[in-house]
Each structure stands twice: as C-alpha cells, then as structure tokens.
Enzyme design. Sequence first.
Site, PDB file in Angstrom:
ATOM      1  N   PRO A  13      88.100  12.129 -39.741  1.00 44.88           N
ATOM      2  CG  PRO A  13      89.903  13.738 -39.436  1.00 44.88           C
ATOM      3  CD  PRO A  13      89.049  13.263 -40.047  1.00 44.88           C
ATOM      4  CD  GLU A  14      83.173   9.566 -36.510  1.00 46.63           C
ATOM      5  OE1 GLU A  14      81.846  11.554 -35.738  1.00 46.63           O
ATOM      6  OE2 GLU A  14      82.553   9.191 -37.599  1.00 46.63           O
TER       7      GLU A  14
END
Length: 271
Positions: free
Chosen positions: A2-3
């Site tokens: 996840p960013e």
Amino acid sequence: MPELPEVETIARGVDARVRGDRILEAWFGSHREPFKTPSLKQARGLDGRTILAVRRSGKHIVFDLSGPAGAQWIVHLGMTGRLLVTTPDGPVAPHTHARLTLGSGRELRFVDPRRFGRLEFRDLARGEGFAGPGAEPLIIEKADFAKLFRGRRLPIKAALLNQTLLSGVGNIYADESLFRAGIRPRKAAGRLTAAELERLRLALRDVLLHAIRLGGSSVSDYVDADGVRGFFQLEHCVYQRGGEPCRKCGTLIRRIVVGGRSTHYCPHCQK
Ligand SMILES: [Zn+2]
C-alpha cells in the site's frame, strides 16, 4: 504494497469506525514476525485504553490511545497487511495475528498472510511518540522542500523515494509527480531549479491528494472482510506504461532503472 494514499484512506476509514471505542481485550497470535513489541507487552499495554484517533504518519497507521501520558499502537501494513473492523462472530480469516475486542461490541483485526507488517506499542510515559524519519509530503512548505534536495547528487527519483527525506512516497507517486512536473527522473536532485522544485512539490501533493480523494469512496471495501478489493486505480500517466504512448504528446513512454527501481517517463514532456 500500500502507498501513502491507500494508507491515508485506511487510517481515515478505521478512524471513522473505532474513534472513541474502548479496547476491552487484546488477543495476539503466535507468529513472532508481526510484533515489533512482544505480543504480551502489547496486550497488556492496549487493555482498557480508549482509541482517541487513528491517523497516518508516513506509511504507518498510528492509533492514539488514552492514558496518563497517552500511548500509541502503530501498525505498518507491510505487503499484505489489512485492518478489519467486524463483529466478533465474523469468520476469522486465516493469518489473523491480532484481535482487539472493542466496547462497542465490534472487533478490530489485523490480518497479514505474508507477515511483513509490523505492530508496535508505545507507552508515552516511557518514551517518545512515533514520528517518521522524513518530512510529510502533504504539508511540507516550499523552502523546506527545496532544502531537502540541496547539494544532493543522487537522481531526483531516488531522492523522492528516500524515506529519510520524505515520508511515505512510493514508486507510483514518484514517477507520476515527476511526469506532472516535467522533470527527468535521472536528473541530479541538487541541480533542480527553484521553479522545478516548486512544480515538483505541488505535483506530488496534487497526485497524492487526488488519489486520497478517489480512494475515499472505497473505504468500506478496505475495512470490510474483503480487504483491499476495490481500491481505485489512479489513471497513471507513466507508471508501468513503458512502450505505450504518452497521454499528453504521444511519444512512447520509456522504462529505465533508477536506484534499483523501475522508473517510467516521457522523453518529450520531461526535461
Ligand atoms: Zn509526453
């Protein structure tokens, strides 16, 4: 992995569901990897605390907890970590490493098949609160942003990914912001002009905020049992579009490797 926008979206979604809730009991699994703080210590630390807020710091999710000096539960999702808010009778997914029973009757669960995620407890009476090593890209001001890169010889792409400079910027948003700012990823960070740096700061913020706005609509998918399914995909301009035409000028997007990371740019639009 996840960013930043995904982590922000998850933090907001969890915050909306558990803020003000009390932790009645904490259960932790037997795999050691996810526990930066030993599980017994976490369980004792979390017991009876109220969740005051849930927020993002870099790519970490910080639960601010009640207590004489306050406390924090810090969650890093790693590659495959998920936070679920569910009813206690909801089926327990395989690879569930933590279950917090909440006063509202629900449960907060941490699920992570690959176990690269990390859970940490900090009692603020005994130590400092969590802070990422780098600056927050959403709030950093013009002068501070420029200062980060002054005199640095490494490529700007690598500098953007350096977590001790900026917190939480990953490969997608580094490539996309450099495209929007019209800057070549291999250009030495210290050679960017003041105007280029300011374009980059604004482009990075815009790309991240845009992604957060789009992501907000799919928050429920994140914290329901289905996990990450349904998180929006930003329409990328360059990221993973090597060999495809640039959306602005039609030139073929080039894929190179910078600092060991796959990097994409338009040789016409980026100087
Ligand atoms: Zn182009």
